[in-house]
Design a protein around this motif. Structure first.
Motif, PDB file in Angstrom:
ATOM      1  N   LYS A 264       0.814  -1.210   0.000  1.00  0.00           N
ATOM      2  CA  LYS A 264       0.000   0.000   0.000  1.00  0.00           C
ATOM      3  C   LYS A 264       0.858   1.274   0.000  1.00  0.00           C
ATOM      4  O   LYS A 264       0.346   2.370  -0.133  1.00  0.00           O
ATOM      5  N   THR A 265       2.156   1.119   0.173  1.00  0.00           N
ATOM      6  CA  THR A 265       3.049   2.267   0.290  1.00  0.00           C
ATOM      7  C   THR A 265       3.304   2.905  -1.074  1.00  0.00           C
ATOM      8  O   THR A 265       3.574   2.214  -2.046  1.00  0.00           O
TER       9      THR A 265
ATOM     10  N   ALA B  14      -5.104  -0.508  10.104  1.00  0.00           N
ATOM     11  CA  ALA B  14      -6.274  -1.387  10.069  1.00  0.00           C
ATOM     12  C   ALA B  14      -6.508  -1.997   8.691  1.00  0.00           C
ATOM     13  O   ALA B  14      -7.156  -3.033   8.561  1.00  0.00           O
ATOM     14  N   PHE B  15      -5.932  -1.357   7.660  1.00  0.00           N
ATOM     15  CA  PHE B  15      -6.104  -1.839   6.297  1.00  0.00           C
ATOM     16  C   PHE B  15      -4.793  -2.367   5.723  1.00  0.00           C
ATOM     17  O   PHE B  15      -4.543  -2.295   4.532  1.00  0.00           O
TER      18      PHE B  15
ATOM     19  N   PRO C 281       1.975   1.578   9.495  1.00  0.00           N
ATOM     20  CA  PRO C 281       1.476   2.522  10.500  1.00  0.00           C
ATOM     21  C   PRO C 281       2.403   3.707  10.748  1.00  0.00           C
ATOM     22  O   PRO C 281       1.996   4.692  11.361  1.00  0.00           O
ATOM     23  N   ALA C 282       3.628   3.645  10.263  1.00  0.00           N
ATOM     24  CA  ALA C 282       4.575   4.744  10.452  1.00  0.00           C
ATOM     25  C   ALA C 282       4.364   5.859   9.431  1.00  0.00           C
ATOM     26  O   ALA C 282       4.923   6.944   9.579  1.00  0.00           O
TER      27      ALA C 282
ATOM     28  N   VAL D 254       3.194   7.780   1.719  1.00  0.00           N
ATOM     29  CA  VAL D 254       1.833   7.470   2.156  1.00  0.00           C
ATOM     30  C   VAL D 254       1.624   5.961   2.118  1.00  0.00           C
ATOM     31  O   VAL D 254       2.224   5.262   1.298  1.00  0.00           O
ATOM     32  N   SER D 255       0.760   5.469   2.983  1.00  0.00           N
ATOM     33  CA  SER D 255       0.378   4.065   2.984  1.00  0.00           C
ATOM     34  C   SER D 255      -1.099   3.989   3.382  1.00  0.00           C
ATOM     35  O   SER D 255      -1.738   5.016   3.587  1.00  0.00           O
ATOM     36  N   ALA D 256      -1.600   2.793   3.503  1.00  0.00           N
ATOM     37  CA  ALA D 256      -2.940   2.600   4.048  1.00  0.00           C
ATOM     38  C   ALA D 256      -2.837   2.685   5.575  1.00  0.00           C
ATOM     39  O   ALA D 256      -1.755   2.559   6.149  1.00  0.00           O
ATOM     40  N   ALA D 257      -3.966   2.879   6.224  1.00  0.00           N
ATOM     41  CA  ALA D 257      -3.995   2.835   7.684  1.00  0.00           C
ATOM     42  C   ALA D 257      -3.625   1.428   8.147  1.00  0.00           C
ATOM     43  O   ALA D 257      -3.801   0.446   7.410  1.00  0.00           O
TER      44      ALA D 257
END
Length: 157
Positions: free
Chosen positions: A28-29, A47-48, A52-53, A42-45
């Motif tokens: 997702k990054t 939870a998804f 997380p960083a 940017v990445s996904a949250a």
């Protein structure tokens, strides 16, 4: 007469070799580049299944709302001769995710805490959050409620 402005962002994502074949899931990054500004990772949250960083789209939407409201508020305060000493907000956003994986923000709550200099402008300073909400570009673009729970104090009280 309305004025139009164009904003541009370039997204860049690349697959890690064989990631989709091996894991059946993509990373997702990614990066967002805006000319003349540092690249935003940017990445996904979490939870998804994101990193997380890194910032995620949900973080960025909430940040856009809280930042735009503050700038609109400072603008209306300057128009009304209110000297703002400090402004902080601990905003929250409610996201609902459906069983099919779709989701949407259902509300954002802003908790602006403002410190001003003039005691006689305290009530007006609180009321100006309504005007700021009406002017906020980002809030005007959202299809969910943005609730305001402002507080205001005078320096030295």
């Amino acid at each position: 007469m309305a004025f139009k402005h164009l904003f541009k962002a370039k997204l860049n994502w690349e697959s890690i070799s064989n990631e989709s074949i091996v894991s059946k899931r993509y990373s997702k990054t990614h990066q967002i580049a805006i000319e003349g500004k540092p690249v935003l990772d940017v990445s996904a949250a979490k939870a998804f299944k994101g990193d997380p960083a890194l910032y995620n789209p949900e973080d960025l939407l909430l940040s856009a709302v809280v930042s735009c409201h503050m700038m609109s508020y400072l603008y209306v305060c300057s128009q009304n001769g209110i000297d703002v000493i400090s402004y902080e907000d601990n905003a929250e956003a409610d996201l609902e995710v459906s069983h099919d994986g779709s989701g949407r923000f259902v509300a954002i709550q802003l908790y602006p805490k403002v410190v001003i200099q003039q005691k006689d402008k305290l009530e007006q300073a609180l009321q100006l959050h309504k005007k700021a909400a009406e002017l906020c570009f980002i809030a005007n673009s959202c299809n969910f409620p943005i609730l305001h729970f402002p507080s205001c104090e005078v320096i030295g009280l």
